[in-house]
Design an enzyme around this catalytic site. Structure first.
Site, PDB file in Angstrom:
ATOM      1  N   ASP A  99      -0.194 -10.581   6.534  1.00 51.49           N
ATOM      2  CA  ASP A  99      -1.596 -10.815   6.103  1.00 51.49           C
ATOM      3  C   ASP A  99      -1.369 -12.232   5.210  1.00 51.49           C
ATOM      4  O   ASP A  99      -1.068 -12.009   4.019  1.00 51.49           O
ATOM      5  CB  ASP A  99      -2.362  -9.869   5.519  1.00 51.49           C
ATOM      6  CG  ASP A  99      -2.622  -8.471   6.342  1.00 51.49           C
ATOM      7  OD1 ASP A  99      -2.852  -9.052   7.533  1.00 51.49           O
ATOM      8  OD2 ASP A  99      -2.374  -7.559   5.841  1.00 51.49           O
ATOM      9  N   LYS A 215       2.070   6.728   3.387  1.00 45.96           N
ATOM     10  CA  LYS A 215       1.854   6.045   4.523  1.00 45.96           C
ATOM     11  C   LYS A 215       2.506   6.756   5.713  1.00 45.96           C
ATOM     12  O   LYS A 215       1.983   6.859   6.801  1.00 45.96           O
ATOM     13  CB  LYS A 215       2.382   4.512   4.595  1.00 45.96           C
ATOM     14  CG  LYS A 215       1.361   3.713   3.723  1.00 45.96           C
ATOM     15  CD  LYS A 215       1.749   2.326   3.585  1.00 45.96           C
ATOM     16  CE  LYS A 215       1.680   1.620   4.676  1.00 45.96           C
ATOM     17  NZ  LYS A 215       2.073   0.090   4.710  1.00 45.96           N
ATOM     18  N   TYR A 224      -4.138   7.828   9.346  1.00 50.37           N
ATOM     19  CA  TYR A 224      -4.150   6.405   9.051  1.00 50.37           C
ATOM     20  C   TYR A 224      -4.612   5.224   9.721  1.00 50.37           C
ATOM     21  O   TYR A 224      -3.884   4.723  10.712  1.00 50.37           O
ATOM     22  CB  TYR A 224      -2.524   6.151   8.585  1.00 50.37           C
ATOM     23  CG  TYR A 224      -2.257   4.875   7.663  1.00 50.37           C
ATOM     24  CD1 TYR A 224      -2.076   4.891   6.590  1.00 50.37           C
ATOM     25  CD2 TYR A 224      -1.951   3.460   8.520  1.00 50.37           C
ATOM     26  CE1 TYR A 224      -1.674   3.663   5.937  1.00 50.37           C
ATOM     27  CE2 TYR A 224      -1.649   2.336   7.762  1.00 50.37           C
ATOM     28  CZ  TYR A 224      -1.719   2.410   6.435  1.00 50.37           C
ATOM     29  OH  TYR A 224      -1.428   1.300   5.763  1.00 50.37           O
TER      30      TYR A 224
END
Length: 256
Positions: A99, A215, A224
């Site tokens: 990102d 995660k 998730y």
């Protein structure tokens, strides 16, 4: 005792030997599950980010020239890219996307971002799977750059130029945002939240290990995904950061 959150810690007990052993085993397990990228891939990511930065800086100069700015401004104009999300937090795995946020000066608009810059990416042989999503809640250009998936956002500051040492966490950066430009506000939010999380955890390495484990657990159980109504990456990161604040002496096996 230093406080990292809005309340005092619940416990400042030092970890026992067995806790340290369990934490080491946890780390080894995460490695065995392939959650860490190789040094070669990490180096390739840095190389790709360097190339992306070069393209961005070249683009703002070309866009300034198209708008009729003088040679001095064109030679000095600058933009800067920042990373956020799992990559910035240091919990990304092999094949994960990056990102990124491009911060540009006031005369470089979002139309330039989805126009001239998008066309520039189209001409690069290293760029594939190029998609522009200008009407998204947070507008984004998605692409694969030399095999690395990139999500690129844009934020425009009311500055004539963007310094290389720009700190988007500073209040001065906020003063240079057009209050009516909600897309810029949302685009900046990801970077600012990520940096704030890293500033507020007592032990970044412990935070990263716990978040990687959590995660893995959440994905294995299909919970998730903020798209499907579950917690997403930043939500899990905030929860883990809060637990780290409440148990600042805790090691990963205890925090988990």
């Amino acid at each position: 005792m230093e406080s990292y959150g809005v309340t005092e810690p619940l416990s400042i007990t030092e970890p026992r030997e067995v806790d340290l052993v369990q934490s080491q085993k946890l780390g080894e397990y995460l490695v065995s599950r392939g959650l860490y990228e190789s040094e070669e891939e990490a180096s390739h990511r840095e190389e790709v980010l360097g190339k992306l930065d070069f393209v961005i800086k070249e683009w703002v100069r070309e866009a300034s020239q198209v708008k009729g700015y003088g040679e001095q401004i064109i030679s000095e104009v600058n933009a800067k890219i920042f990373t956020f999300g799992s990559y910035r937090l240091g919990v990304h795995g092999p094949g994960a996307d990056i990102d990124t946020l491009c911060v540009g000066p006031r005369h470089i608009t979002r139309d330039d971002f989805f126009g001239l810059l998008y066309e520039k990416f189209q001409c690069l042989s290293e760029v594939t799977d190029l998609h522009a999503v200008p009407d998204a809640f947070t507008p984004v250009i998605k692409m694969s750059f030399a095999g690395i998936s990139i999500d690129l956002l844009y934020a425009r500051l009311l500055l004539s130029n963007i310094p290389d040492d720009l700190d988007i966490w500073s209040t001065s950066a906020l003063r240079n945002i057009d209050p009516t430009d909600e897309q810029t506000v949302r685009s900046l939010n990801g970077c600012r939240v990520t940096d704030q999380i890293l500033r507020l955890v007592p032990n970044i390495d412990h935070f990263r290990t716990v978040l990687r484990a959590l995660k893995l657990w959440a994905k294995a159980r299909g919970v998730y995904s903020n798209v499907l109504g579950f917690l997403g990456g930043v939500n899990w990161a905030i929860l883990v950061a809060r637990i780290c604040q409440l148990y600042p002496k805790g090691v990963p096996s205890l925090l988990l």
